[in-house]
Write a protein that holds these residues in place. Structure first.
Motif, short mmCIF file in Angstrom:
data_model
loop_
_atom_site.label_atom_id
_atom_site.label_comp_id
_atom_site.label_asym_id
_atom_site.label_seq_id
_atom_site.Cartn_x
_atom_site.Cartn_y
_atom_site.Cartn_z
N ASP A 133 0.80 -1.22 0.00
CA ASP A 133 0.00 0.00 0.00
C ASP A 133 0.84 1.28 0.00
O ASP A 133 0.30 2.38 0.09
N CYS A 134 2.17 1.15 -0.14
CA CYS A 134 3.05 2.30 0.02
C CYS A 134 2.76 3.38 -1.03
O CYS A 134 2.53 4.55 -0.70
N VAL A 135 2.77 3.00 -2.31
CA VAL A 135 2.54 3.98 -3.36
C VAL A 135 1.16 4.59 -3.24
O VAL A 135 0.97 5.81 -3.40
N ASP A 136 0.15 3.77 -2.94
CA ASP A 136 -1.21 4.28 -2.82
C ASP A 136 -1.35 5.26 -1.66
O ASP A 136 -2.10 6.24 -1.74
N ARG A 137 -0.65 5.02 -0.56
CA ARG A 137 -0.71 5.95 0.57
C ARG A 137 -0.12 7.30 0.20
O ARG A 137 -0.68 8.36 0.54
N VAL A 138 1.00 7.28 -0.51
CA VAL A 138 1.61 8.55 -0.92
C VAL A 138 0.76 9.21 -1.99
O VAL A 138 0.54 10.43 -1.97
N PHE A 139 0.25 8.42 -2.94
CA PHE A 139 -0.60 8.99 -3.99
C PHE A 139 -1.87 9.59 -3.40
O PHE A 139 -2.36 10.63 -3.86
N GLY A 140 -2.41 8.95 -2.37
CA GLY A 140 -3.60 9.51 -1.72
C GLY A 140 -3.33 10.91 -1.17
O GLY A 140 -4.18 11.80 -1.25
N GLU A 141 -2.13 11.12 -0.61
CA GLU A 141 -1.78 12.46 -0.12
C GLU A 141 -1.60 13.44 -1.27
O GLU A 141 -1.95 14.62 -1.15
N VAL A 142 -1.07 12.95 -2.40
CA VAL A 142 -0.93 13.81 -3.58
C VAL A 142 -2.29 14.36 -3.99
O VAL A 142 -2.45 15.57 -4.23
N VAL A 143 -3.28 13.50 -4.09
CA VAL A 143 -4.61 13.93 -4.51
C VAL A 143 -5.26 14.81 -3.44
O VAL A 143 -5.88 15.83 -3.75
N ALA A 144 -5.09 14.43 -2.17
CA ALA A 144 -5.69 15.21 -1.09
C ALA A 144 -5.12 16.63 -1.06
O ALA A 144 -5.87 17.61 -0.87
N ARG A 145 -3.83 16.77 -1.25
CA ARG A 145 -3.23 18.12 -1.24
C ARG A 145 -3.69 18.92 -2.46
O ARG A 145 -3.88 20.14 -2.38
N TYR A 146 -3.84 18.25 -3.59
CA TYR A 146 -4.33 18.95 -4.78
C TYR A 146 -5.74 19.50 -4.52
O TYR A 146 -6.02 20.67 -4.80
N ARG A 147 -6.60 18.68 -3.98
CA ARG A 147 -8.00 19.10 -3.78
C ARG A 147 -8.15 20.14 -2.68
O ARG A 147 -9.08 20.96 -2.72
#
Length: 572
Positions: free
Chosen positions: A536-550
């Motif tokens: 789940d490592c990449v997905d956890r970091v990617f989730g923060e990428v999207v959250a910060r964008y929004r």
């Protein structure tokens, strides 16, 4: 500080808004016209931006180097050329005056910057440099001062500056005392024989105004010398650490905007969404921006806390970061190129950045200059610092509200200890305690750290067998490659020093997913045998990428609010 950043963000508006006069589309159009955005210069004038480069004691706002970098990022987030062309070059010029100038020189320089004026730096000649470094000025001592002659082909803001800080040859020899720094006033007492040549267009940072400078029998008074005659080389070396660390930090703002454009493309209405490969790219670039920010921030704080050792970290971070950001931009281009949404504006902006960044980092010259700092010192450090030096103070990683003052004159040019390598060596014991998460992340972080420490041990053996004075050995390509490997290991020390000292205030920064991904990417660049990351490592970091964008937050260690959707509004 936060108020200054938010005011700049509000003034510049949403970079992704096509109607914004300072958005990506407008910036690309200004670049095509070889101009800096006029609206951006007006916004910086209104913000009294020149005061950011003047020490507090002289009436400005310059107090902490890491704070200055954060204040500069809103500008570099929009346009690297504007960041250089409007102000940061003035700081590079003024640094010698802040370090060694007389009270009168410091006051005069401060008045120029506080009044919205600019300074130009006229570098000494380098035989293999680009146009900005080629050409030489020679100052001949007279009974009343100096007579300056020579020509430089490319001086940034030559036609707009109120004063020039000139590194001129004052001794025909090739020793360390061959050059002096002269402060040339172009307004209050401009010398006869000073001529600004026509503007020269450039491939990168097209809006910046470079022009030649020709001096023919220019008479300067004796009080034009900054410091002592012959101090030119030493002053250049003392001021380089701030310049190198600052550039490495502020260019991350450009990477932030490019990442934001790519996220906008894959999350836009009607877009297919991010596939596995796109998630890996976006999460990986974000992890890179975080480790770059950690390294740059630690080095900037070391200017205050460890002024005798900061030069080494500054050379390492400048060696790595500009090229790494350029590589990440190329990766983001693949995401934008595969997306129908935002393709034209986003790709055009990334292409502009790819032209600008080599100029910002001085391309091959910047890399070679940093290698020239690292290589002679690595054999000495291998024998006297690596595995021996104590861990650096915690204030490098968790700075309090105040730090020792930034005193340019105290910055050393050699010696000291390697605080980044010491941080790497000291991190392993902390990973087994409360700072680490339960399996599988603790195990992955331990294995990654052990691999990087093993790499440092190998470097210690190889550099320890070399003589620091053997230039023939140090110039070999294989030894230069070892210096490259050292810089990546040093970056890992910054990441681990920063993450293991998290207090849990920011849940994401306390999450082990981002340092695991960051260290894995660093280890991958070294070709190390890497443990598999948790699923789940990449997905956890990617989730923060999207959250910060929004939520309109920055892709750095501070996650500050940005102008745009979900962030700071223009009218609020």
């Amino acid at each position: 500080m936060r108020r200054r950043i938010e005011e700049l963000e509000r003034a510049f508006g949403d970079p992704c808004d096509s109607a914004n006069p300072l958005g990506q589309a407008a910036l690309v159009e200004a670049d095509r016209r070889n101009e800096l955005p006029a609206a951006g210069e007006r916004a910086l004038d209104a913000a009294d931006f020149g005061s950011e480069f003047v020490p507090v004691a002289l009436g400005g706002r310059l107090d902490r180097a890491d704070v200055l970098a954060r204040v500069l990022r809103p500008v570099f987030r929009r346009d690297v050329g504007l960041g250089f062309g409007y102000g940061i070059t003035s700081l590079f010029a003024a640094s010698a005056v802040w370090a060694a100038g007389t009270e009168q020189q410091r006051d005069r320089t401060a008045r120029i910057l506080l009044g919205g004026g600019r300074l130009s730096i006229v570098h000494h000649n380098l035989a293999h440099g680009n146009a900005m470094w080629q050409g030489e000025l020679v100052a001949r001592r007279t009974r009343n001062g100096y007579v300056l002659n020579g020509r430089k082909d490319a001086v940034l803001n030559a036609e707009r500056s109120a004063a020039y800080v000139v590194y001129a040859r004052t001794d025909a020899g090739r020793g360390p005392r061959s050059h002096s720094v002269l402060l040339l006033d172009a307004c209050e007492r401009p010398p006869a024989g000073l001529r600004v040549l026509p503007r020269q267009l450039t491939t990168g940072m097209r809006g910046c105004r470079f022009a030649g400078l020709e001096l023919a029998d220019c008479h300067l008074p004796a009080d034009s010398v900054v410091g002592r005659p012959g101090d030119g080389t030493e002053l250049a070396l003392r001021t380089f650490p701030l310049n190198r660390a600052l550039v490495s930090s502020v260019v991350l703002g450009a990477g932030d905007t490019a990442l934001r454009s790519a996220v906008a493309a894959v999350t836009a209405e009607g877009a297919k969404g991010a596939g596995k490969r796109q998630r890996q790219v976006l999460a990986g670039v974000f992890a890179d921006l975080l480790w770059c920010d950690a390294m740059a921030t630690v080095v900037l704080r070391s200017l205050h806390v460890l002024p005798d050792s900061a030069h080494l970290g500054a050379a390492a971070v400048k060696y790595l970061v500009p090229d790494l950001v350029r590589e990440d931009l190329e990766e983001l281009g693949t995401v934008l190129g595969a997306s129908d949404s935002h393709r034209e504006s986003g790709l055009s902006y990334v292409h502009k950045l790819l032209r600008d960044l080599p100029a910002a980092g001085l391309g091959h010259l910047g890399t070679a200059a940093c290698q020239a700092v690292l290589l002679p010192q690595l054999p000495w450090l291998a024998r006297n610092s690596w595995g021996v030096a104590e861990e650096p103070p915690q204030s490098l990683f968790r700075a309090g509200p105040s730090m020792p003052p930034l005193e340019m004159g105290r910055l050393a040019v050699a010696g000291g200890t390697d605080f980044l390598a010491a941080s790497l060596n000291g991190a392993l014991p902390r990973l087994g305690g409360d700072a680490g998460e339960a399996e599988p992340y603790r195990e992955v972080l331990v294995r990654l750290t052990e691999g990087l420490i093993d790499e440092l041990r190998l470097l210690r053996q190889k550099f320890g067998a070399m003589s620091a004075g053997d230039r023939a050995v140090l110039a070999r390509p294989e030894v230069c490659a070892l210096a490259d490997r050292y810089a990546h290991v040093a970056a890992a020390g910054a990441v681990l020093g920063f993450w293991t000292r998290q207090d849990g205030t920011d849940p994401f920064l306390a999450d082990p997913a981002w340092p695991a991904l960051a260290l894995s990417r660093l280890g991958g660049r070294l070709g190390l045998k890497l443990p598999a990351l948790p699923p789940d490592c990449v997905d956890r970091v990617f989730g923060e990428v999207v959250a910060r964008y929004r939520s309109g937050r920055a892709y750095d260690l501070h996650a500050g609010l940005l102008a745009g959707s979900g962030g700071i509004g223009r009218g609020r």
